[in-house]
Enzyme design. Sequence first.
Site, PDB file in Angstrom:
ATOM      1  N   GLU A  82      -0.876 -10.642   3.235  1.00 32.13           N
ATOM      2  CA  GLU A  82      -0.631  -9.793   4.403  1.00 32.13           C
ATOM      3  C   GLU A  82      -1.022 -10.511   5.692  1.00 32.13           C
ATOM      4  O   GLU A  82      -0.313 -10.422   6.698  1.00 32.13           O
ATOM      5  CB  GLU A  82      -1.424  -8.482   4.263  1.00 32.13           C
ATOM      6  CG  GLU A  82      -0.866  -7.548   3.202  1.00 32.13           C
ATOM      7  CD  GLU A  82      -1.757  -6.354   2.930  1.00 32.13           C
ATOM      8  OE1 GLU A  82      -1.245  -5.334   2.458  1.00 32.13           O
ATOM      9  OE2 GLU A  82      -2.985  -6.445   3.181  1.00 32.13           O
TER      10      GLU A  82
ATOM     11  N   GLY B  93      -6.941  -4.762   2.853  1.00 33.66           N
ATOM     12  CA  GLY B  93      -7.233  -5.339   1.550  1.00 33.66           C
ATOM     13  C   GLY B  93      -7.631  -4.333   0.502  1.00 33.66           C
ATOM     14  O   GLY B  93      -8.028  -4.717  -0.602  1.00 33.66           O
TER      15      GLY B  93
ATOM     16  N   GLY C 255       0.155  -1.301   6.548  1.00 30.94           N
ATOM     17  CA  GLY C 255      -0.893  -0.298   6.691  1.00 30.94           C
ATOM     18  C   GLY C 255      -2.235  -0.931   7.020  1.00 30.94           C
ATOM     19  O   GLY C 255      -2.345  -2.147   7.203  1.00 30.94           O
TER      20      GLY C 255
ATOM     21  N   GLY D  80       0.823  -1.202   0.000  1.00 28.81           N
ATOM     22  CA  GLY D  80       0.000   0.000   0.000  1.00 28.81           C
ATOM     23  C   GLY D  80       0.854   1.248   0.000  1.00 28.81           C
ATOM     24  O   GLY D  80       2.080   1.195   0.143  1.00 28.81           O
ATOM     25  N   SER D  81       0.205   2.410  -0.119  1.00 30.52           N
ATOM     26  CA  SER D  81       0.941   3.664  -0.245  1.00 30.52           C
ATOM     27  C   SER D  81       1.744   4.003   1.013  1.00 30.52           C
ATOM     28  O   SER D  81       2.908   4.416   0.923  1.00 30.52           O
ATOM     29  CB  SER D  81      -0.021   4.808  -0.577  1.00 30.52           C
ATOM     30  OG  SER D  81      -1.013   4.949   0.436  1.00 30.52           O
TER      31      SER D  81
ATOM     32  N   ASP E 213      -6.748  -0.077   6.339  1.00 32.99           N
ATOM     33  CA  ASP E 213      -7.798   0.792   5.808  1.00 32.99           C
ATOM     34  C   ASP E 213      -8.678   1.338   6.925  1.00 32.99           C
ATOM     35  O   ASP E 213      -9.233   2.432   6.807  1.00 32.99           O
ATOM     36  CB  ASP E 213      -8.639   0.017   4.798  1.00 32.99           C
ATOM     37  CG  ASP E 213      -7.797  -0.447   3.614  1.00 32.99           C
ATOM     38  OD1 ASP E 213      -7.206   0.411   2.944  1.00 32.99           O
ATOM     39  OD2 ASP E 213      -7.726  -1.663   3.380  1.00 32.99           O
TER      40      ASP E 213
END
EC number: 5.3.1.6
Length: 259
Positions: free
Chosen positions: A111, A103, A90, A34-35, A92
């Site tokens: 992950e 996800g 990370g 992820g970012s 969400d």
Amino acid sequence: MSSELSPIDKAKYACAVKSVDFVKDGMRVGLGTGSTAAWMVKRLGERVRDEGLNIVAVATSTRTAQLAEEVGIKVSTLNEVEWLDLTIDGADEFDPDLNLIKGGGGAHLQEKVVATASERMIVIADAAKDVPQLGAFPLPVEVLNFGWKTTRGLIEEALEDLDVDGREITLRMSGDEPFITDEGNLVLDLHLKRIGDPRRMALILNQIPGVVENGLFIDICDVVVIGHEDGKVEVRGLGGQIMEEGTVDLGAPNLFKDI
């Protein structure tokens, strides 16, 4: 660098930089996807280059593995390493009990495998991911391509008996084609709005034939590093305990301009 980043990116930068302090020489480290995790990987690569930090990493996706190798981190497989000291990834969403929804990038299967093979899981997230109850972010469910419409129907039936506020299910797309995970599977996004009992939800979903894994991480995360747009960081443990507070210099050179 500060003027080049949006407020949300400043928060991501802050928690990513702080999280790398947990990595010590000789560790076996899981690298998330992820970012925010990408920024963590680049910061970790800087430590490998400048400090001679000696670590072995296991990536949770092909894109994370590629980035890690580009910045000089030694990448191995979980089969070779077997057990990890630490995973940094990370999220969400995370709730007060440090339960997670993951996800958004479609890598939650790998992950979850990597995180559960670790002594500790540290989550890095901006303050907007801190929620009183999970569910506003759509819950990803990885499913087999074979019979996926039947699997979706079985999930719809299961949701009728679960404490949620929404029951819409969408097939995740990548442009005009279905999104395909690293394992060659599909992702169904469950738009639930609110999940009353995440533990029960996770157990029921994984009993449905065709479901490979869901994006609920229950009793897996140990610590959350929360970043704010002004550079402040908060390290929070189980039970909401504030373990550490500090500030990251947002005026540092922009190491992450290509992310």
